[in-house]
Design an enzyme around this catalytic site. Structure first.
Site, short mmCIF file in Angstrom:
data_model
loop_
_atom_site.label_atom_id
_atom_site.label_comp_id
_atom_site.label_asym_id
_atom_site.label_seq_id
_atom_site.Cartn_x
_atom_site.Cartn_y
_atom_site.Cartn_z
N HIS A 137 0.82 -1.22 0.00
CA HIS A 137 0.00 0.00 0.00
C HIS A 137 0.86 1.28 0.00
O HIS A 137 0.78 2.09 -0.92
CB HIS A 137 -0.91 0.02 1.23
CG HIS A 137 -1.82 -1.15 1.37
ND1 HIS A 137 -2.88 -1.37 0.52
CD2 HIS A 137 -1.84 -2.17 2.27
CE1 HIS A 137 -3.54 -2.46 0.90
NE2 HIS A 137 -2.92 -2.96 1.95
C1 BDR Z 1 -2.84 1.42 5.20
O1 BDR Z 1 -3.15 1.19 6.58
C2 BDR Z 1 -1.98 0.86 7.27
O2 BDR Z 1 -2.19 -0.27 8.06
C3 BDR Z 1 -0.88 0.68 6.24
O3 BDR Z 1 0.36 1.13 6.78
C4 BDR Z 1 -1.34 1.51 5.09
O4 BDR Z 1 -0.93 2.86 5.24
C5 BDR Z 1 -3.49 0.35 4.35
O5 BDR Z 1 -4.88 0.36 4.51
#
Ligand code: BDR
Ligand code: CA
Length: 308
Positions: free
Chosen positions: A238
């Site tokens: 992500h």
């Molecule tokens: C996002 O949420 C966090 O847990 C991760 O670091 C990322 O930024 C993904 O949904």
């Protein structure tokens, strides 16, 4: 072209850590500073992890302490995904580092003034720091060129069926950012769920041999196991995908969109309501990234990790 001056606003976090590894090696970005925020884990841990990551990478940039929780709500976290310390149990080196004596929102304003309209923000955690900066400094929207976020989804969520974690963690802050007047590029789950690296590819990164490359593979293993329970083989990158988008969006497909955040709904709070083609024709306040060339993404990761 000279590199883009950016602040990386983050809540490290395992995939935030990978974003650090890539950001350091991207020639298109000049990362001026890190601002921390509570998100995946508490602010105490995200500060500690940010400082530790910089030291591990021998990267000399300041860290500014951000918000310890959302503007109006109780803090939520994602320790079940990232481990109780946010770094899957890793304790990174801490020989020399401390956070600066200025808080994140004041630092963002200060850098924005210094950069005279050229500053961009890459935000890969809840948007509390940015919202507080906009609330405190009315001149800030004119001073920031672009905001690239990892967050949101035009479709399904991951924290809830409706909401992605970073937006769910502070929906009011996210809506302030979308309404700020600065174009927001939403690198949400539509795209990042396709930014997948397989276990084989992670092993190939580790085989590059540097301590950073081995860390890349090892730090994500708990999440790989977590994802396999959801039927996904590998890890969705992500935050790294958002950082690559900020540096060079040529391997991504993004569309102009009107984006607001649901802050009131009981089961939809934190949903990024995304107008791509409705009759309502909302004002386009940003872009939503919908697709990524996965093979090109993985190639880019290899190229950057080979620099260590
Ligand atoms: C996002 O949420 C966090 O847990 C991760 O670091 C990322 O930024 C993904 O949904
Ligand atoms: Ca994050």
């Amino acid at each position: 072209m000279s590199p883009i001056p950016v602040i990386l606003d983050c809540d490290p976090g395992v995939d935030d850590a990978i974003a650090f590894l890539l950001a350091k090696q991207l020639p298109q970005l000049n990362v001026l500073a890190i601002t921390s925020v509570a998100g995946n884990v508490s602010l105490e841990h995200t500060n500690y992890n940010a400082l530790g990551l910089l030291e591990f990478l021998d990267w000399d940039i300041p860290v500014y302490r951000g918000a310890a929780g959302p503007v109006f709500r109780k803090r939520v976290e994602a320790a079940e995904v990232h481990g109780s310390n946010g770094m899957a149990g890793y304790d990174l080196p801490h020989a020399r580092s401390e956070v600066e004596g200025v808080n994140a929102w004041d630092a963002i304003h200060q850098y924005a003034l210094e950069q005279q309209g050229a500053l961009e923000i890459i935000a890969i955690g809840p948007l509390t720091n940015l919202a507080l900066a906009f609330l405190k400094f009315p001149d800030l929207p004119q001073l920031i060129k672009r905001i690239v976020i990892m967050g949101g989804s035009s479709d399904a969520g991951n924290a809830t069926p409706a909401a992605e974690f970073n937006i769910y963690a502070d929906p009011e802050a996210a809506d302030i950012v979308f309404c700020s007047g600065v174009p927001v590029h939403m690198c949400g789950l539509d795209m990042t769920m396709k930014a997948l690296m397989t276990p084989d590819e992670l092993n190939q990164v580790a085989a590059l041999g540097s301590k950073q490359a081995v860390f890349f593979r090892d730090v994500v293993q708990d999440i790989v196991r977590f994802m396999s329970r959801l039927g996904i083989t590998g890890i969705n990158m992500h935050d790294p995908a958002a950082v690559l988008y900020a540096a060079d969006d040529s391997i991504f497909t993004a569309y102009p969109a009107g984006i607001r955040v649901e802050t009131k709904g009981t089961i939809t709070q934190g949903k990024t309501v995304t107008d791509l083609f409705s009759d309502a024709k909302w004002q386009k306040n940003g872009f939503v990234a919908m697709d990524i060339d996965r093979e090109a993404f993985v190639e880019k990761v290899f190229e950057l990790m080979s620099k260590y």
